[in-house]
Write an enzyme that holds these catalytic residues in place. Structure first.
Site, PDB file in Angstrom:
ATOM      1  N   ASN A  45      21.938  43.259  -6.723  1.00  0.00           N
ATOM      2  CA  ASN A  45      21.489  41.905  -7.056  1.00  0.00           C
ATOM      3  C   ASN A  45      22.630  40.909  -6.891  1.00  0.00           C
ATOM      4  O   ASN A  45      23.793  41.216  -7.149  1.00  0.00           O
ATOM      5  CB  ASN A  45      20.868  41.835  -8.455  1.00  0.00           C
ATOM      6  CG  ASN A  45      21.736  42.390  -9.556  1.00  0.00           C
ATOM      7  OD1 ASN A  45      22.554  43.279  -9.337  1.00  0.00           O
ATOM      8  ND2 ASN A  45      21.558  41.876 -10.756  1.00  0.00           N
ATOM      9  N   GLU A  47      23.461  37.038  -7.958  1.00  0.00           N
ATOM     10  CA  GLU A  47      23.005  35.934  -8.820  1.00  0.00           C
ATOM     11  C   GLU A  47      23.642  34.608  -8.418  1.00  0.00           C
ATOM     12  O   GLU A  47      24.693  34.567  -7.778  1.00  0.00           O
ATOM     13  CB  GLU A  47      23.327  36.269 -10.285  1.00  0.00           C
ATOM     14  CG  GLU A  47      22.586  37.518 -10.741  1.00  0.00           C
ATOM     15  CD  GLU A  47      22.680  37.774 -12.234  1.00  0.00           C
ATOM     16  OE1 GLU A  47      23.572  37.204 -12.895  1.00  0.00           O
ATOM     17  OE2 GLU A  47      21.857  38.572 -12.728  1.00  0.00           O
ATOM     18  N   CYS A  56      17.172  39.827  -6.038  1.00  0.00           N
ATOM     19  CA  CYS A  56      17.197  41.186  -6.587  1.00  0.00           C
ATOM     20  C   CYS A  56      17.773  42.176  -5.576  1.00  0.00           C
ATOM     21  O   CYS A  56      17.707  41.966  -4.357  1.00  0.00           O
ATOM     22  CB  CYS A  56      15.778  41.639  -6.929  1.00  0.00           C
ATOM     23  SG  CYS A  56      15.005  40.713  -8.245  1.00  0.00           S
ATOM     24  N   GLU A  58      16.577  44.966  -4.602  1.00  0.00           N
ATOM     25  CA  GLU A  58      15.573  45.502  -3.676  1.00  0.00           C
ATOM     26  C   GLU A  58      15.386  44.582  -2.466  1.00  0.00           C
ATOM     27  O   GLU A  58      15.268  45.026  -1.329  1.00  0.00           O
ATOM     28  CB  GLU A  58      14.212  45.649  -4.383  1.00  0.00           C
ATOM     29  CG  GLU A  58      14.214  46.618  -5.553  1.00  0.00           C
ATOM     30  CD  GLU A  58      14.551  45.967  -6.889  1.00  0.00           C
ATOM     31  OE1 GLU A  58      15.385  45.037  -6.922  1.00  0.00           O
ATOM     32  OE2 GLU A  58      13.969  46.413  -7.898  1.00  0.00           O
ATOM     33  N   CYS A  92       9.560  41.235  -5.733  1.00  0.00           N
ATOM     34  CA  CYS A  92      10.000  42.376  -4.904  1.00  0.00           C
ATOM     35  C   CYS A  92       8.827  43.267  -4.550  1.00  0.00           C
ATOM     36  O   CYS A  92       8.749  43.776  -3.432  1.00  0.00           O
ATOM     37  CB  CYS A  92      11.078  43.169  -5.632  1.00  0.00           C
ATOM     38  SG  CYS A  92      12.661  42.302  -5.680  1.00  0.00           S
TER      39      CYS A  92
HETATM   40  N1  THU Z   1      16.919  42.455 -10.909  1.00  0.00           N
HETATM   41  C1  THU Z   1      16.989  43.251  -9.790  1.00  0.00           C
HETATM   42  O1  THU Z   1      17.939  43.166  -9.016  1.00  0.00           O
HETATM   43  N2  THU Z   1      15.975  44.118  -9.571  1.00  0.00           N
HETATM   44  C2  THU Z   1      14.928  44.342 -10.430  1.00  0.00           C
HETATM   45  O2  THU Z   1      14.109  45.191 -10.162  1.00  0.00           O
HETATM   46  C3  THU Z   1      14.814  43.557 -11.653  1.00  0.00           C
HETATM   47  C4  THU Z   1      15.809  42.479 -11.837  1.00  0.00           C
HETATM   48  C5  THU Z   1      18.048  41.564 -11.186  1.00  0.00           C
HETATM   49  C6  THU Z   1      17.807  40.107 -11.010  1.00  0.00           C
HETATM   50  C7  THU Z   1      18.857  39.519 -11.930  1.00  0.00           C
HETATM   51  O3  THU Z   1      20.078  39.453 -11.242  1.00  0.00           O
HETATM   52  C8  THU Z   1      18.991  40.532 -13.039  1.00  0.00           C
HETATM   53  O4  THU Z   1      18.454  41.735 -12.529  1.00  0.00           O
HETATM   54  C9  THU Z   1      18.282  40.158 -14.317  1.00  0.00           C
HETATM   55  O5  THU Z   1      16.974  39.800 -14.080  1.00  0.00           O
END
Ligand code: THU
Length: 132
Positions: A45, A47, A56, A58, A92
């Site tokens: 991920n 941010e 995310c 994925e 996703c």
């Molecule tokens: N996040 C993911 O990368 N994948 C997921 O399946 C759920 C959430 C990340 C997005 C964000 O950076 C952090 O987790 C909190 O939501």
């Protein structure tokens, strides 16, 4: 998928988590996407200070793969906090379904696994055939 490949995919997802850019949520996620040619593309991920721009793990893995011309996928492994399973978010799920409607999804909490298909996680999906 055989056990060795699944173990490799899970380890790649766990390793990818180390690169997570999660300075706002501190929630690190790693993903490993398996192509039909048994190549593994990882993602973490990423941010943003403008929170909604966050991507995310994925979707990072999927867009990395697509941008390299890899378009057929068999499975994705997802690893986040030890002790907790991290199911993919709604956005996703849609994107994974769009590009891999038969995708297998493997979640790990560090030492146990859960197995799903994308169709189980996104029933009655909107799909491209509806666009006419
Ligand atoms: N996040 C993911 O990368 N994948 C997921 O399946 C759920 C959430 C990340 C997005 C964000 O950076 C952090 O987790 C909190 O939501």
């Amino acid at each position: 998928m055989n056990t060795t490949m699944e173990q490799t995919l899970l380890q790649k997802a766990k390793d990818a988590r180390a690169f997570s850019q999660a300075k706002y949520s501190h929630f690190k996620v790693g993903a490993a996407l398996l192509t039909d040619a048994n190549e593994i593309i990882t993602g973490c991920n990423v941010e943003s200070s403008s929170y909604s721009l966050t991507i995310c793990a994925e979707r990072v893995a999927l867009t990395k793969a697509l941008s390299e011309g890899k378009t057929k996928f068999k499975a994705i492994a997802i690893a986040a906090k030890d002790g907790e399973f991290c199911p993919p978010c709604g956005a996703c799920r849609q994107l994974l379904f769009d590009y891999a409607p038969d995708l297998e999804i493997i979640l790990t909490n560090g030492n146990q696994q859960q197995h799903y298909t994308i169709k189980e996680l996104l029933p009655h999906a909107f799909e491209d055939s509806q666009l006419g």
